[in-house]
Design an enzyme around this catalytic site. Structure first.
Site, short mmCIF file in Angstrom:
data_model
loop_
_atom_site.label_atom_id
_atom_site.label_comp_id
_atom_site.label_asym_id
_atom_site.label_seq_id
_atom_site.Cartn_x
_atom_site.Cartn_y
_atom_site.Cartn_z
N LYS A 1 10.21 94.76 49.31
CA LYS A 1 10.82 94.02 48.20
C LYS A 1 9.89 93.97 46.99
O LYS A 1 10.31 94.18 45.86
CB LYS A 1 11.19 92.61 48.65
CG LYS A 1 11.87 91.78 47.55
CD LYS A 1 12.21 90.38 48.01
CE LYS A 1 13.37 90.35 48.95
NZ LYS A 1 13.84 88.96 49.23
N GLU B 1 0.65 97.78 54.25
CA GLU B 1 0.91 98.81 55.25
C GLU B 1 1.94 99.81 54.74
O GLU B 1 1.79 101.02 54.88
CB GLU B 1 1.41 98.18 56.56
CG GLU B 1 0.43 97.22 57.22
CD GLU B 1 0.66 95.77 56.81
OE1 GLU B 1 0.20 94.88 57.54
OE2 GLU B 1 1.30 95.53 55.75
N GLY C 1 13.54 88.75 54.70
CA GLY C 1 13.25 90.07 55.26
C GLY C 1 13.87 90.31 56.61
O GLY C 1 14.47 91.37 56.85
N ARG C 2 13.75 89.37 57.52
CA ARG C 2 14.27 89.59 58.87
C ARG C 2 15.79 89.41 58.95
O ARG C 2 16.37 89.57 60.03
CB ARG C 2 13.56 88.66 59.86
CG ARG C 2 13.65 87.18 59.52
CD ARG C 2 12.68 86.36 60.38
NE ARG C 2 12.64 84.96 59.98
CZ ARG C 2 11.91 84.46 59.01
NH1 ARG C 2 11.16 85.27 58.28
NH2 ARG C 2 11.92 83.18 58.74
N GLU D 1 9.49 84.40 64.29
CA GLU D 1 9.06 84.19 62.91
C GLU D 1 9.88 83.07 62.27
O GLU D 1 9.37 82.32 61.44
CB GLU D 1 9.19 85.47 62.10
CG GLU D 1 8.47 85.43 60.76
CD GLU D 1 8.36 86.79 60.10
OE1 GLU D 1 7.32 87.45 60.27
OE2 GLU D 1 9.31 87.19 59.40
N HIS E 1 12.15 97.53 87.53
CA HIS E 1 11.03 98.19 88.19
C HIS E 1 9.71 97.86 87.50
O HIS E 1 8.72 98.57 87.70
CB HIS E 1 11.27 99.69 88.24
CG HIS E 1 12.48 100.07 89.04
ND1 HIS E 1 12.42 100.38 90.38
CD2 HIS E 1 13.78 100.15 88.70
CE1 HIS E 1 13.63 100.64 90.83
NE2 HIS E 1 14.49 100.52 89.82
N LYS F 1 -3.12 88.24 56.61
CA LYS F 1 -3.09 89.21 55.52
C LYS F 1 -4.25 88.96 54.55
O LYS F 1 -4.93 89.91 54.10
CB LYS F 1 -1.77 89.11 54.75
CG LYS F 1 -0.55 89.60 55.51
CD LYS F 1 0.67 89.47 54.62
CE LYS F 1 1.93 89.97 55.28
NZ LYS F 1 3.12 89.84 54.40
#
Length: 538
Positions: A201, A207, A259-260, A345, A376, A504
Site C-alpha cells: 500500500k 521485504e 491488509g489482512r 493479528e 500422520h 520492524k
C-alpha cells in the site's frame, strides 16, 4: 467492562463449572445435530460435537447482546470509524458489495470508486489473459506477486484454493526477504514473458521492495524496459511512478481496507488473472452473501455468530489456548496460515478498546494442516495429549476429479471419523479387548493403557458441496466476521496491528550493525550472535 457484561461472563463461568466433566456424547438426545448446527446457501456449520447445551448457547447469546454486538455490527457496515486507534472505517465488505446499495464514509458513497477499480482490474486481467498485454518477449506466461502478510497470504491461499479454475498464466508468490524465496521463483520464469505485481500500500514495505528491486534487476538483464512488465497494488503513486510503473497499471485501495482483509480488491489481482474476472466476481458474490447473512440471520441461525461463540466458549471459558484448523480439502492447504494472520493479528491484543489491560485471554493460537496429512503428524497430540485442542474440520461433498471420486469418499470418511474419534474416544475396557488375544496380566494392562483415547474432545465441522469461487468467498467472509464478533465480545480493536511495529523498528536499527557497524550498544546476546555470524561469513 460494564456490569451487564461482567454478569454475562460470570454466568458462563458458573455454567461451565457445572458441566465441565460431562461427556459430549451423552448430550445426543433428540435431534441435537439439527439444533446445534446452522446453514446458509449450502454452507453448513455443525457444532454438535462440543460440550455446549441449550443453556450454554443462550448464555453465549446473552454475552454477545451485553457486548452490543448488533450495534457494533451496524457501525461497521455503516462506515463508522470503528478502528478507533487509527481513526478509520472498516469496510472491506464494500469491496464485495458490487451489486448492493451505497456505502458511505464521511458522508461520501465509496461504491463508485470500488466499482471503477474493479472494472480497471478486470480490463487489465483480461488483457493479460487474452494476450493483448504482452511482455517484451511475447504473451505473458507467468505472474509473480511480490508482497508480504495480507498482500501475500490472501491471494496465495485463494489461488491455490481455486486451482481447478485456473485458465490464465501461472502464478507465483514471493514474500520472504530470504533470497532463497525469490531466487527459486525467478529460476522457473522467463523475464521476457513475466509480469511482476508489487503489492504494498505504501510502496515502502522493506521485504516487498527489496524483492521488487531484485526482480527488476533480474528482468533488466534480458529486457530493455523492465518497469513495463510491472504492476503495482499501492496508493503511493509518487513512489510507483519513481519505480517506473505506468499509472494505468497502478491499482490503489482506501485506508478503510486493512491488509489482512484486502484480497477482495486490488490485492486479489493475481487471483483474478489466474481464474478470470467472472470467477473472481463469483468469489466476491460469496463474500457478499455471507455479509447479508451475518446482518440478517438471528441468533443460532447466524453462522459467523455461532462460530465465534463456540470459539469464545472453548478459549475464554474452557481455557483451551489453541485452535486447529483442519481442511480435508488439499486446495485449502494455505487456509490455516491465512487464518493464523487473520485471527492472531486481529485479536492478539493485550488491551481493550479504552486502553485498559484485558482481564481475560485474547485470541487463541491458530494452526493446522490439511487432512489426511495431519493424521500422520500431529493428530497423536490431539487425540492422546494432555491438552485439549478444539478442532475445526472443513470438508466438501465433492472434489473436482470425478474419475477419482472413490478417493474423495475415503477423504470424507477420514474427516468424519476423526471428529467422531475425538468425541467418543476409547475406554480401557475397549482397549483391553483390542489386545487381549496378544497379552495377558500386567502386560495386558500396560499395553491397553497405551491404546486408550480419552475422547470428550470438541470439534466443529464446516461442510459444503464443492470448493467453488462462490464457496471460497463464503468461507473467508465467515471467518472474517467470526474474528469481528470475538473482538467485539472481548472489547478489543480487531483492525489495528501495533504489535508488528517494534520488530520492524529494531530490524532497521540492526541492519547497519549486521553490515559491520559497532554492536557494543546492543545487549550481550544480540551482540554475541552478530559476532558469531560475522565470523562465519555474514
Amino acid at each position: 467492562m460494564t456490569p451487564e457484561l461482567q454478569k454475562a461472563w460470570d454466568a458462563l463461568r458458573a455454567h461451565h463449572k457445572d458441566v465441565a466433566d460431562r461427556r459430549i456424547e451423552t448430550l445426543f438426545e433428540g435431534d441435537r445435530a439439527a439444533a446445534f448446527s446452522a446453514q446458509t446457501e449450502e454452507l453448513k456449520l455443525d457444532y454438535a460435537k462440543t460440550n455446549l447445551d441449550a443453556e450454554g448457547v443462550q448464555l453465549l447469546l446473552d454475552l454477545a447482546r451485553a457486548a452490543d454486538l448488533e450495534g457494533r455490527r451496524a457501525a461497521m457496515f455503516s462506515g463508522a470509524p470503528i478502528n478507533e486507534t487509527e481513526g478509520r472505517a472498516v469496510l472491506h465488505t464494500a469491496l464485495r458489495n458490487i451489486d448492493g446499495g451505497p456505502v458511505t464514509v464521511d458522508g461520501q458513497d465509496v461504491m463508485g470508486e470500488v466499482r471503477d477499480t474493479l472494472a480497471r482490474m478486470e480490463a487489465f486481467a483480461n488483457s493479460v489473459r487474452d494476450g493483448s498485454f504482452t511482455g517484451q518477449g511475447g504473451r505473458i506466461t507467468d505472474v509473480i506477486n511480490i508482497g508480504i502478510g495480507g498482500s501475500d497470504l490472501g491471494p496465495a491461499m485463494g489461488t491455490l484454493a481455486l486451482a481447478p479454475y485456473h485458465d490464465g498464466p501461472r502464478c507465483h508468490f514471493v514474500s520472504n526477504v530470504d533470497p532463497a524465496d525469490i531466487a527459486q521463483v525467478l529460476e522457473v520464469c522467463d523475464p521476457e514473458t513475466t509480469l511482476v505485481i508489487v503489492a504494498s500500500k505504501t510502496f515502502t514495505t522493506i521485504e516487498t521492495m527489496t524483492n521488487a528491486r531484485t526482480a527488476k534487476a533480474w528482468m533488466s538483464e534480458r529486457v530493455s524496459d523492465p518497469a513495463a512488465q510491472f504492476a503495482a497494488l499501492s496508493t503511493a503513486e509518487d513512489k510507483t511512478a519513481a519505480f517506473g510503473i505506468d499509472p494505468a497499471r497502478v491499482f490503489g485501495f482506501a485506508d478503510w481496507v486493512g491488509g489482512r482483509y484486502s484480497m477482495w480488491g486490488p490485492i486479489g489481482l493475481s487471483l483474478m488473472i489466474a481464474v478470470g474476472p467472472r470467477a473472481f466476481r463469483a468469489f466476491l458474490d460469496g463474500g457478499a452473501q455471507m455479509d447479508r447473512h451475518f446482518q440478517a440471520a438471528e441468533g443460532t441461525d447466524n453462522l459467523p455468530l455461532m462460530l465465534a461463540l463456540v470459539g469464545i466458549w472453548h478459549n475464554q471459558i474452557c481455557g483451551y489456548a489453541t485452535r486447529a484448523v483442519l481442511p480435508y480439502d488439499n486446495n485449502l492447504s494455505r487456509l490455516p496460515a491465512y487464518l493464523q494472520q487473520l485471527e492472531m493479528e486481529s485479536n492478539g491484543k493485550g488491551v481493550s478498546m479504552d486502553g485498559a489491560d484485558l482481564t481475560l485471554h485474547s485470541g487463541p493460537v491458530v494452526w493446522g494442516e490439511p487432512g489426511t496429512n495431519g493424521q500422520h503428524a500431529f493428530y497423536q497430540l490431539i487425540h492422546q495429549g494432555t491438552r485439549v485442542i478444539p478442532c475445526e474440520f472443513l470438508v466438501a461433498a465433492r472434489g473436482h476429479r470425478d474419475e477419482l471420486h472413490h478417493q474423495h469418499q475415503l477423504l470424507v470418511a477420514n474427516c468424519l471419523a476423526q471428529s467422531e474419534a475425538l468425541m467418543t474416544g476409547r475406554d480401557l475396557d475397549a482397549a483391553r479387548a483390542k489386545v487381549a488375544d496378544r497379552f495377558e496380566g500386567d502386560e495386558l494392562e500396560r499395553q491397553a493403557k497405551h491404546r486408550v483415547f480419552p475422547g470428550n474432545r470438541p470439534s466443529v465441522t464446516l461442510a459444503y458441496p464443492q470448493l467453488t469461487p462462490f464457496r471460497l468467498g463464503q468461507i473467508i467472509a465467515l471467518y472474517e466476521h467470526r474474528v469481528f464478533v470475538e473482538g467485539v465480545i472481548l472489547g478489543i480493536n480487531s483492525f489495528d496491528q501495533w504489535g508488528v511495529e517494534l520488530g520492524k523498528e529494531l530490524a532497521t536499527a540492526l541492519q547497519p550493525i549486521v553490515e559491520g557497524a559497532d554492536a557494543s550498544g546492543k545487549d550481550g546476546s544480540t551482540a554475541g550472535l552478530v559476532g558469531f555470524l560475522r565470523d562465519r561469513g555474514l
